[in-house]
Scaffold this motif. Structure first.
Motif, short mmCIF file in Angstrom:
data_model
loop_
_atom_site.label_atom_id
_atom_site.label_comp_id
_atom_site.label_asym_id
_atom_site.label_seq_id
_atom_site.Cartn_x
_atom_site.Cartn_y
_atom_site.Cartn_z
N ASN A 31 30.37 12.79 -55.01
CA ASN A 31 29.44 13.93 -54.41
C ASN A 31 29.86 14.99 -55.58
N GLN A 66 30.50 -0.83 -45.26
CA GLN A 66 31.83 -1.12 -44.98
C GLN A 66 33.24 -0.48 -44.57
N LYS A 69 20.73 16.56 -45.50
CA LYS A 69 19.70 17.60 -45.73
C LYS A 69 18.06 17.18 -45.42
N HIS A 70 17.96 16.27 -44.72
CA HIS A 70 17.28 15.39 -44.58
C HIS A 70 17.11 15.71 -41.94
N ILE A 112 18.72 5.08 -58.29
CA ILE A 112 18.40 4.20 -56.44
C ILE A 112 19.24 4.81 -56.13
N PHE A 153 26.89 -5.18 -58.08
CA PHE A 153 25.93 -5.71 -57.05
C PHE A 153 24.30 -4.48 -56.85
N THR A 154 24.66 -2.97 -56.84
CA THR A 154 22.86 -3.03 -56.88
C THR A 154 22.36 -3.04 -57.89
N ASP A 175 31.81 7.48 -50.13
CA ASP A 175 31.77 7.35 -51.37
C ASP A 175 32.53 8.73 -52.20
N GLU A 195 21.17 -7.06 -56.82
CA GLU A 195 19.75 -6.83 -55.57
C GLU A 195 18.60 -6.23 -55.88
N TYR A 255 20.04 7.67 -44.02
CA TYR A 255 19.21 5.91 -44.38
C TYR A 255 19.88 5.76 -44.63
N THR A 257 31.69 1.45 -51.20
CA THR A 257 30.76 0.43 -49.61
C THR A 257 30.44 0.90 -48.25
N ALA A 261 33.35 3.19 -45.74
CA ALA A 261 32.78 4.35 -45.63
C ALA A 261 32.77 3.94 -43.78
C1 LIG Z 1 21.21 -0.28 -53.88
C2 LIG Z 1 23.16 0.01 -53.10
C3 LIG Z 1 23.32 -1.45 -52.63
C4 LIG Z 1 24.29 -1.23 -52.22
N1 LIG Z 1 24.80 -2.62 -51.04
C5 LIG Z 1 26.07 -2.89 -50.43
C6 LIG Z 1 25.95 -3.58 -49.40
O1 LIG Z 1 25.46 -4.55 -49.21
N2 LIG Z 1 27.13 -3.84 -48.55
C7 LIG Z 1 28.43 -2.89 -48.60
O2 LIG Z 1 28.91 -2.07 -48.12
N3 LIG Z 1 27.76 -0.91 -49.20
C8 LIG Z 1 26.04 -1.17 -50.24
N4 LIG Z 1 26.07 -0.06 -51.05
C9 LIG Z 1 27.51 1.20 -50.93
C10 LIG Z 1 26.70 1.96 -49.87
O3 LIG Z 1 25.54 2.31 -49.32
C11 LIG Z 1 27.69 2.96 -50.20
O4 LIG Z 1 28.94 2.66 -50.47
C12 LIG Z 1 27.80 3.75 -48.84
O5 LIG Z 1 26.40 5.08 -48.91
C13 LIG Z 1 28.44 5.07 -48.78
O6 LIG Z 1 28.44 5.87 -47.89
P1 LIG Z 1 29.06 7.15 -47.98
O7 LIG Z 1 28.19 7.40 -45.91
O8 LIG Z 1 29.51 7.94 -47.94
O9 LIG Z 1 27.10 8.29 -48.32
P2 LIG Z 1 25.73 7.70 -47.78
O10 LIG Z 1 25.26 6.68 -47.38
O11 LIG Z 1 25.23 7.75 -49.20
O12 LIG Z 1 25.71 8.83 -47.51
C14 LIG Z 1 25.89 10.66 -47.39
C15 LIG Z 1 24.57 11.10 -47.38
O13 LIG Z 1 25.32 12.58 -47.36
C16 LIG Z 1 23.90 13.17 -47.72
N5 LIG Z 1 23.61 14.57 -48.38
C17 LIG Z 1 24.45 14.38 -49.78
N6 LIG Z 1 24.47 15.09 -50.58
C18 LIG Z 1 24.15 16.70 -49.75
C19 LIG Z 1 24.04 18.07 -49.77
N7 LIG Z 1 24.65 18.34 -50.82
N8 LIG Z 1 24.07 18.80 -48.31
C20 LIG Z 1 23.12 17.94 -47.24
N9 LIG Z 1 23.12 16.78 -47.06
C21 LIG Z 1 23.86 15.55 -48.64
C22 LIG Z 1 22.95 12.70 -47.74
O14 LIG Z 1 21.28 12.67 -47.37
C23 LIG Z 1 23.20 11.24 -46.74
O15 LIG Z 1 22.37 11.46 -45.49
C24 LIG Z 1 24.88 -0.17 -51.75
C25 LIG Z 1 24.31 0.76 -52.41
C26 LIG Z 1 23.10 1.15 -53.05
C27 LIG Z 1 22.94 2.81 -54.12
#
Ligand SMILES: Cc1cc2nc3c(=O)[nH]c(=O)nc-3n(C[C@H](O)[C@H](O)[C@H](O)COP(=O)(O)OP(=O)(O)OC[C@H]3O[C@@H](n4cnc5c(N)ncnc54)[C@H](O)[C@@H]3O)c2cc1C
Length: 406
Positions: free
Chosen positions: A266, A318, A38-39, A126, A166-167, A300, A170, A43, A316, A320
């Motif tokens: 998603n 970790q 998307k961006h 969040i 957790f969330t 996720d 924190e 992050y 998590t 992923a």
């Molecule tokens: C506040 C918080 C604290 C956390 N703390 C921990 C921790 O301490 N340790 C831990 O292991 N896990 C933690 N987690 C869980 C962890 O962040 C997630 O499990 C992890 O981010 C999953 O990674 P991902 O690659 O699946 O997705 P994400 O990291 O969520 O990335 C998904 C990406 O897809 C993009 N996207 C989504 N939809 C679209 C679309 N339609 N078109 C284009 N792009 C899109 C988004 O912009 C993003 O960049 C925490 C979560 C939160 C919310």
């Protein structure tokens, strides 16, 4: 030359690690790699609670994709995925279309609202940089309003956080640092502000070690957090929440409701017709979607069963990242004509939850408990290790966390 097209959807933990691994592992002639996001930035979702509280600026959390991905090697498409048409091997974007030979779905999570009336309309979640910024600014605005109102309006100062997992924990940990700052800034006595954490389970951090739970509750309560445990959030309206414990209902006035109690995969994954439970697909050992040899699902959006407990591994960062490493390896095998794919075996190193400045708890190395400063240091090591893995020393020095008191 028949270069395979690899398309990676989402630049989160899963998508980014897959991409940076593939750009190193594959030659230009092996495959054309496309990353869709998307961006133009990645992050760190695991830092978003700090952005939502306002204890860390969001620019620390986002990383320009071009700073870590070699754009001579990878096509970066900044666009929003609107549909995955796996039967035609096509991805529909807001502004175009892509085709693929191999697809990696790493589109992350969405909030699960469990049908609670009013939650979607009136609570914040969040979820990304922009939703975190909105929460920070919304709460600050309500604090700014407080002394400009004719009547006493507690709903402007009551912050309700749904979920003490957790969330939620924190986030509450960051709020106990931020609220005194906001009080000073807007001439508000600290005792007028309530931070209320509502949790349906009988404890905070359900499933965590008891000693760590006690430490967490004692610390946060000493900072003024009110826990409402064993309590269901029944309804959210523009002016507050309705909660229920043991059949007794209570209304809490609040215009600052943050829902941190549940995530799902998603919804694009469900809409694509993959068999899923709450947007998460039970993947095969090699992380491919059942019935689709050209589609890997990670992060996720994926569901991996823990055979020892009979329950799925929690989603998590970790996991992923570990899934991304196996996926990159398996994609390399496939594009180079092999068929022996690696099986994913999670290597859980533990988990550490931050509780704001200078406080944290966690379990690491197969059961070692950490409290206070030792947990804080471990949390910084985990965060910094990721930056090093993603973008080397340069990224670590630019974005790393080195102050153990902040
Ligand atoms: C506040 C918080 C604290 C956390 N703390 C921990 C921790 O301490 N340790 C831990 O292991 N896990 C933690 N987690 C869980 C962890 O962040 C997630 O499990 C992890 O981010 C999953 O990674 P991902 O690659 O699946 O997705 P994400 O990291 O969520 O990335 C998904 C990406 O897809 C993009 N996207 C989504 N939809 C679209 C679309 N339609 N078109 C284009 N792009 C899109 C988004 O912009 C993003 O960049 C925490 C979560 C939160 C919310």
């Amino acid at each position: 030359m028949n270069r395979k097209k690899i398309v990676i959807l989402g630049a989160g933990y899963g998508g980014m690690i897959t991409t940076v691994k593939l750009q190193k592992m594959l030659g230009t002639n092996d495959a054309e790699i496309t990353l869709v996001n998307k961006h133009d930035y990645h992050y760190q979702t695991t830092w978003l609670h700090e952005n939502a509280a306002g204890t860390l600026h969001h620019d620390r959390t986002r990383i320009k994709i071009a700073d870590v991905v070699n754009l001579n090697r990878v096509n970066l498409v900044q666009d929003t995925v609107v549909a995955i048409e796996q039967d035609e091997k096509k991805i529909k974007l807001e502004n175009g279309e892509l085709t693929y030979d191999y697809l990696v779905v790493s589109l992350g999570f969405e909030a699960a609202t469990f049908g609670i009336p009013g939650l979607l309309e009136h609570a914040f979640t969040i979820g990304n940089i922009n939703s975190a910024r909105l929460i920070r600014q919304h709460i600050e605005y309500n604090f700014a309003r407080y002394n400009n109102e004719k009547e006493e309006r507690p709903e402007l100062l009551n912050i309700v956080v749904g979920g003490a997992g957790f969330t939620g924990i924190e986030y509450v940990g960051e709020l106990v640092n931020k609220v005194p700052e906001l009080c000073k800034e807007y001439d508000i006595p600290r005792e007028k502000v309530r931070i209320i954490n509502v949790e349906a389970a009988p404890t905070c951090l359900p499933g965590f070690d008891e000693e760590l739970i006690e430490y967490t509750m004692n610390y946060l309560e000493s900072k003024g957090v009110e826990f409402k445990l064993g309590t269901m959030l029944k309804q959210v309206s523009a002016d507050g929440v309705l909660v229920e414990k043991d059949g007794v209902q209570e209304e809490i006035p609040s215009q600052n409701v943050v829902w941190a109690a549940g995530v799902r995969g998603n919804s694009l994954v469900e809409e694509a017709g993959f068999e899923s439970a709450r947007g998460r697909i039970t993947v095969g050992e090699d992380l491919r979607a059942p019935g689709y040899d050209d589609v890997f699902i990670i992060g996720d959006c994926a569901l991996v069963m823990n055979k020892e407990t009979g329950r799925p591994y929690p989603p998590t960062a970790q996991i992923a990242m570990q899934e991304a490493e196996v996926t990159a390896h398996n994609l390399k095998t496939l594009v180079q004509g092999g068929d022996k794919l690696e099986a994913f075996k999670p290597d859980l190193k533990g988990s550490v939850a931050s509780l704001g400045h200078g406080q944290a708890i966690g379990v690491v190395f197969g059961g070692k408990k950490l409290f206070g400063m030792s947990a804080v240091i471990m949390k910084k090591i985990i965060d910094n290790r990721y930056l090093l893995k993603l973008g080397g020393l340069g990224l670590l020095l630019k974005k790393g966390k080195f102050n153990i008191f902040k």
